[in-house]
Design a protein around this motif. Structure first.
Motif, PDB file in Angstrom:
ATOM      1  N   VAL A   1     -15.610 -31.374   3.316  1.00 46.12           N
ATOM      2  CA  VAL A   1     -16.744 -30.888   2.528  1.00 46.12           C
ATOM      3  C   VAL A   1     -17.778 -30.199   3.414  1.00 46.12           C
ATOM      4  O   VAL A   1     -18.617 -29.451   2.925  1.00 46.12           O
ATOM      5  N   LEU A   2     -17.700 -30.418   4.726  1.00 47.15           N
ATOM      6  CA  LEU A   2     -18.637 -29.765   5.634  1.00 47.15           C
ATOM      7  C   LEU A   2     -18.390 -28.264   5.719  1.00 47.15           C
ATOM      8  O   LEU A   2     -19.292 -27.497   6.058  1.00 47.15           O
ATOM      9  N   SER A   3     -17.174 -27.834   5.385  1.00 46.29           N
ATOM     10  CA  SER A   3     -16.868 -26.406   5.451  1.00 46.29           C
ATOM     11  C   SER A   3     -17.711 -25.603   4.463  1.00 46.29           C
ATOM     12  O   SER A   3     -17.897 -24.402   4.629  1.00 46.29           O
TER      13      SER A   3
ATOM     14  N   VAL B   1     -16.001 -23.833  11.924  1.00 45.42           N
ATOM     15  CA  VAL B   1     -15.423 -23.180  13.105  1.00 45.42           C
ATOM     16  C   VAL B   1     -13.900 -23.260  13.092  1.00 45.42           C
ATOM     17  O   VAL B   1     -13.254 -22.791  14.023  1.00 45.42           O
ATOM     18  N   HIS B   2     -13.335 -23.882  12.042  1.00 41.96           N
ATOM     19  CA  HIS B   2     -11.883 -24.017  11.875  1.00 41.96           C
ATOM     20  C   HIS B   2     -11.220 -24.744  13.042  1.00 41.96           C
ATOM     21  O   HIS B   2     -10.083 -24.468  13.402  1.00 41.96           O
TER      22      HIS B   2
ATOM     23  N   ASP C   1     -13.553 -36.871   9.374  1.00 41.45           N
ATOM     24  CA  ASP C   1     -12.757 -37.232  10.540  1.00 41.45           C
ATOM     25  C   ASP C   1     -12.186 -35.994  11.223  1.00 41.45           C
ATOM     26  O   ASP C   1     -12.373 -34.856  10.778  1.00 41.45           O
ATOM     27  N   ILE C   2     -11.469 -36.235  12.292  1.00 43.07           N
ATOM     28  CA  ILE C   2     -10.916 -35.153  13.119  1.00 43.07           C
ATOM     29  C   ILE C   2      -9.850 -34.339  12.385  1.00 43.07           C
ATOM     30  O   ILE C   2      -9.508 -33.239  12.789  1.00 43.07           O
ATOM     31  N   HIS C   3      -9.355 -34.876  11.263  1.00 48.93           N
ATOM     32  CA  HIS C   3      -8.337 -34.181  10.480  1.00 48.93           C
ATOM     33  C   HIS C   3      -8.936 -33.437   9.285  1.00 48.93           C
ATOM     34  O   HIS C   3      -8.211 -32.903   8.452  1.00 48.93           O
ATOM     35  N   GLY C   4     -10.261 -33.403   9.189  1.00 53.52           N
ATOM     36  CA  GLY C   4     -10.923 -32.667   8.122  1.00 53.52           C
ATOM     37  C   GLY C   4     -11.033 -33.415   6.802  1.00 53.52           C
ATOM     38  O   GLY C   4     -11.385 -32.826   5.791  1.00 53.52           O
TER      39      GLY C   4
END
Length: 137
Positions: free
Chosen positions: A89-91, A97-98, A125-128
């Motif tokens: 949701v941060l996207s 920055v993908h 998390d690190i996996h989006g």
């Protein structure tokens, strides 16, 4: 799964398999147990124990516990997760920055605001995958 031994199950198929093998299946909280009809149905399907949803109020927990013929449990955490999004949701901030591992947004303390004006903390998390937490512990 071994006959006569407890085993945690996370869905109805696992419950059926465990019961069929003679194990003592405990239905984990990921199976939503919110009412007496669900308690009765899971007991009839062979549940040897039930872990109730953390979304229930204490009064609801007490009613379900009294209606159950098998032991019930409840895991209490400081803040219930409102939901998990498989997509970041941060996207939506427009600053994606993908590269989740190096995302500067993940390091910030961010929240969503619900319809009542409450802030819902978001941790990604690190996996989006984003976890959105209840407004109040």
């Amino acid at each position: 799964m071994r006959p006569g031994k407890p085993v945690g199950v996370g869905n109805v198929s696992e419950l059926a398999l465990a019961h069929g093998l003679g194990a003592l299946p405990e239905v984990r909280a990921c199976v939503p147990v919110h009412n007496e009809s669900t308690v009765v149905a899971l007991e009839a399907a062979g549940a040897a124990g039930l872990w109730l949803s953390s979304e229930l109020t204490l009064d609801e927990v007490c009613v379900l516990a009294r209606s159950s013929s098998v032991p019930v449990g409840l895991v209490v955490t400081g803040r219930a997760r409102a939901m998990t999004s498989e997509h970041c949701v941060l996207s939506t901030t427009g600053a994606c920055v993908h590269d989740c591992a190096r995302c500067p947004q993940r390091a910030r303390r961010l929240s969503l605001r619900d319809i009542d004006g409450n802030l819902l903390p978001v941790r990604t998390d690190i996996h989006g995958r984003s976890r959105i937490w209840a407004a109040h512990p």
